[in-house]
Design an enzyme around this catalytic site. Sequence first.
Site, PDB file in Angstrom:
ATOM      1  CG  ASP A 139      43.509  43.001  69.058  1.00  0.00           C
ATOM      2  OD1 ASP A 139      44.023  42.889  67.998  1.00  0.00           O
ATOM      3  OD2 ASP A 139      43.449  42.381  70.104  1.00  0.00           O
ATOM      4  CB  THR A 166      54.233  46.533  67.525  1.00  0.00           C
ATOM      5  OG1 THR A 166      53.757  46.572  66.354  1.00  0.00           O
ATOM      6  CG2 THR A 166      52.989  46.332  68.343  1.00  0.00           C
ATOM      7  N   GLY A 219      42.556  39.533  71.662  1.00  0.00           N
ATOM      8  CA  GLY A 219      43.772  38.407  71.444  1.00  0.00           C
ATOM      9  C   GLY A 219      43.313  37.299  72.469  1.00  0.00           C
ATOM     10  CB  ILE A 275      46.017  36.682  77.590  1.00  0.00           C
ATOM     11  CG1 ILE A 275      46.825  35.604  77.413  1.00  0.00           C
ATOM     12  CG2 ILE A 275      45.832  37.164  78.986  1.00  0.00           C
ATOM     13  CD1 ILE A 275      48.260  35.826  77.685  1.00  0.00           C
ATOM     14  CE1 TYR A 282      56.704  39.410  71.966  1.00  0.00           C
ATOM     15  CE2 TYR A 282      57.665  37.379  73.420  1.00  0.00           C
ATOM     16  CZ  TYR A 282      56.776  38.434  72.998  1.00  0.00           C
ATOM     17  OH  TYR A 282      55.577  38.321  73.688  1.00  0.00           O
ATOM     18  CG  LEU A 312      47.454  41.803  77.870  1.00  0.00           C
ATOM     19  CD1 LEU A 312      47.094  42.953  78.936  1.00  0.00           C
ATOM     20  CD2 LEU A 312      46.222  40.774  77.867  1.00  0.00           C
TER      21      LEU A 312
END
Length: 326
Positions: free
Chosen positions: A35, A99, A14, A16, A153, A80
């Site tokens: 990922d 997730t 991703g 970052i 979220y 992350l």
Amino acid sequence: MQQKETYLVTGGAGFIGSHLCDELLAQGHRVIVIDDLSTGSKANIAHHLDNPDFEFHHNTVTNYPLMESLVKRCDYIFHLASVVGVQSVIDSPVKTIETGARGMNILLNLAEQYDRTVLFTSTSEVYGKSSKLPFSEDDDLLFGGTHIGRWSYACSKALDEFHALAYHQERKLRIVVVRLFNTVGPRQSPNYGMVIPRFVKFALANRPIPVYGDGSHRRCFGYVKDVTWALRRLIKRPECYGRVFNIGSNEETSVLDLAHKIKAQLGSESEIVFVPYEQVYGPGFEETIDRAPDTRRVREAIGFDPQTTLAEMIDLVAKLQTAEHA
């Protein structure tokens, strides 16, 4: 000579995560990335794929056997992996929650079992609708109703924080929690609602720049390299384990002023247009009004003092987008 350590970076392809990988490898460490590429991109890490110190797994953090094999082989874990962007949260609330919750449960369980140190990236979204500014790490959190998917979220990340800190308190897991405030920089995609790359994209094309709502909501933007500088230091400081840290800048601007700034800085002929939130996200959408961090805690802990200005961030994002379309 610095000892070569192995870092597992979930979500490492991703925006970052890929910058973090760059820096860890540049320091001579080994890096393992997992990922699912749902919002990350293999292009972000393509320049490392032939590096013997870099390993990539296209998979999900909810794959327990794979995660166990990776955790066994690492020294430190940067967690992350997450759904990215307001639009993604609204479109995929089940994935957002699962997730976060399932991935965090697996990671914490394995980190405790194999005695690993963890840094978990949470979000400024956890402050919700609070109007107490600037936000401090020990402030109360204020969410909207459960019928409004926008808050799934924030609630998921808050639950992950509770989970992480419980493992530290009860089981002595070495873990740091950071709340990121609007991180910006090269490789950030405009496709998930991120405001600076989106505004830059429209400005460079001289297309109308869409400002959601009236644009009065205020934000602080942190440059990705300043953020990763802090992440790399926090994970190595025992006095930071079991604590929460805000990471962002103190240069505040309204979204409308940001649109004008980007238009002027890039010499764009774009018109600035106002778009109702409901038109973008559907009826009943709720937005956080102002979001600014109190960064005293991270400054005192590691000397965090970001120097990258908003104007410099805009230039860096614009240069990359221009190069990609050249």
